[in-house]
Scaffold this motif. Sequence first.
Motif, PDB file in Angstrom:
ATOM      1  N   THR A   1     -39.677-115.916  18.708  1.00  0.00           N
ATOM      2  CA  THR A   1     -38.590-116.926  19.525  1.00  0.00           C
ATOM      3  C   THR A   1     -37.006-116.817  20.249  1.00  0.00           C
ATOM      4  O   THR A   1     -36.812-115.791  19.699  1.00  0.00           O
ATOM      5  CB  THR A   1     -38.699-118.088  18.019  1.00  0.00           C
ATOM      6  OG1 THR A   1     -37.939-117.341  17.426  1.00  0.00           O
ATOM      7  CG2 THR A   1     -40.121-117.569  17.581  1.00  0.00           C
TER       8      THR A   1
ATOM      9  N   TYR B   1     -39.771-123.777  13.493  1.00  0.00           N
ATOM     10  CA  TYR B   1     -39.811-122.257  13.630  1.00  0.00           C
ATOM     11  C   TYR B   1     -40.075-122.186  12.744  1.00  0.00           C
ATOM     12  O   TYR B   1     -40.582-121.220  11.828  1.00  0.00           O
ATOM     13  CB  TYR B   1     -38.205-122.522  13.624  1.00  0.00           C
ATOM     14  CG  TYR B   1     -38.210-120.853  13.361  1.00  0.00           C
ATOM     15  CD1 TYR B   1     -37.319-119.866  14.332  1.00  0.00           C
ATOM     16  CD2 TYR B   1     -37.716-120.470  11.906  1.00  0.00           C
ATOM     17  CE1 TYR B   1     -37.394-118.185  14.096  1.00  0.00           C
ATOM     18  CE2 TYR B   1     -36.904-119.801  11.778  1.00  0.00           C
ATOM     19  CZ  TYR B   1     -36.964-118.290  12.504  1.00  0.00           C
ATOM     20  OH  TYR B   1     -36.015-117.454  12.363  1.00  0.00           O
TER      21      TYR B   1
ATOM     22  N   VAL C   1     -41.166-119.336  22.955  1.00  0.00           N
ATOM     23  CA  VAL C   1     -42.425-118.603  21.795  1.00  0.00           C
ATOM     24  C   VAL C   1     -43.388-117.199  22.859  1.00  0.00           C
ATOM     25  O   VAL C   1     -43.985-117.770  23.692  1.00  0.00           O
ATOM     26  CB  VAL C   1     -43.011-119.235  20.812  1.00  0.00           C
ATOM     27  CG1 VAL C   1     -43.747-118.868  19.788  1.00  0.00           C
ATOM     28  CG2 VAL C   1     -42.090-121.101  20.372  1.00  0.00           C
TER      29      VAL C   1
END
Length: 293
Positions: free
Chosen positions: A233, A245, A90
């Motif tokens: 991501t 997520y 990320v």
Amino acid sequence: MKKILVSSFTALLLLMVVGCSSESNGEENTDSENSEGEQTITLGVTPWTSTVPPTKVARILLEDMGYTVEETQADAGSVFVGLSRGDIDVFMDSWLPVHQVYLDKYSNDINDTAVSYADADAGLVVPTYMEDINSISDLKGKEDSFKNNLYGIEEGASVTEVIDEAIEGYGLDMKQVNSSEGGMMAEAMRKMQSEDPVVFYGWRPHTMFNKFDLKILEDDEGFFDKSSVHVITNNNLEENAPDAYEFLSNWSIPIDDVENMIVQIEEEGMDPEEVAQNWIDNNEDKVNEMLGK
């Protein structure tokens, strides 16, 4: 004697079988704990003050969800390489359209997941005491008063290329002097203390606009657009950590809040994690919205 030897060998064999079985079960338990409670998510962290608050807020919330979170320090280009390889999961501070070149280059491996905040101003900056400099074109013919220097951030940042293009596009007799964000600001501060001419790269959110009287120069040629800051991501995260997520895909945070947190960290000397936790505690509705509660 033969019977004793056979009996001893049989007992030893049974112990080995039991021991192997116990060891195997122990390994299975460890693997299960890692997959369920100790999965690691790695956050990329660039050397910019704007990266710290959202990274720390995300880290605390991901840890509350049961993940082990690590941070990898790198310049922007290296962060995107890490995302494309799966070494970084990320990045909370991607500036578009400046970073669009990375999104295009690694489009098969990374995902533009959420908009953190929009309308972030960025461009060439001068102190307000330079009353006759209000646009980039006003620099033309006055380059020697700046000793022909324009100060920018590290060379690995994609905006350095944009600045070079702007210098060429406006026909300026200037060179970009690159260093870290801190190095750039130290040079700008030194010149501003004596009210000398100085031009450098600036953006919001940043403490420079709280600490100094600055203005972003008008850009008639359109080299510097308003930016929106995105969460990026790698493509494995959605499958490997779907709840993480989903949380990140719901992510957003006001630019004013980010700037206030930067001030608390950089100017007031507060611990970044304490600042992030305070924001979480004071924005329960916003946090629950991002977590899908």
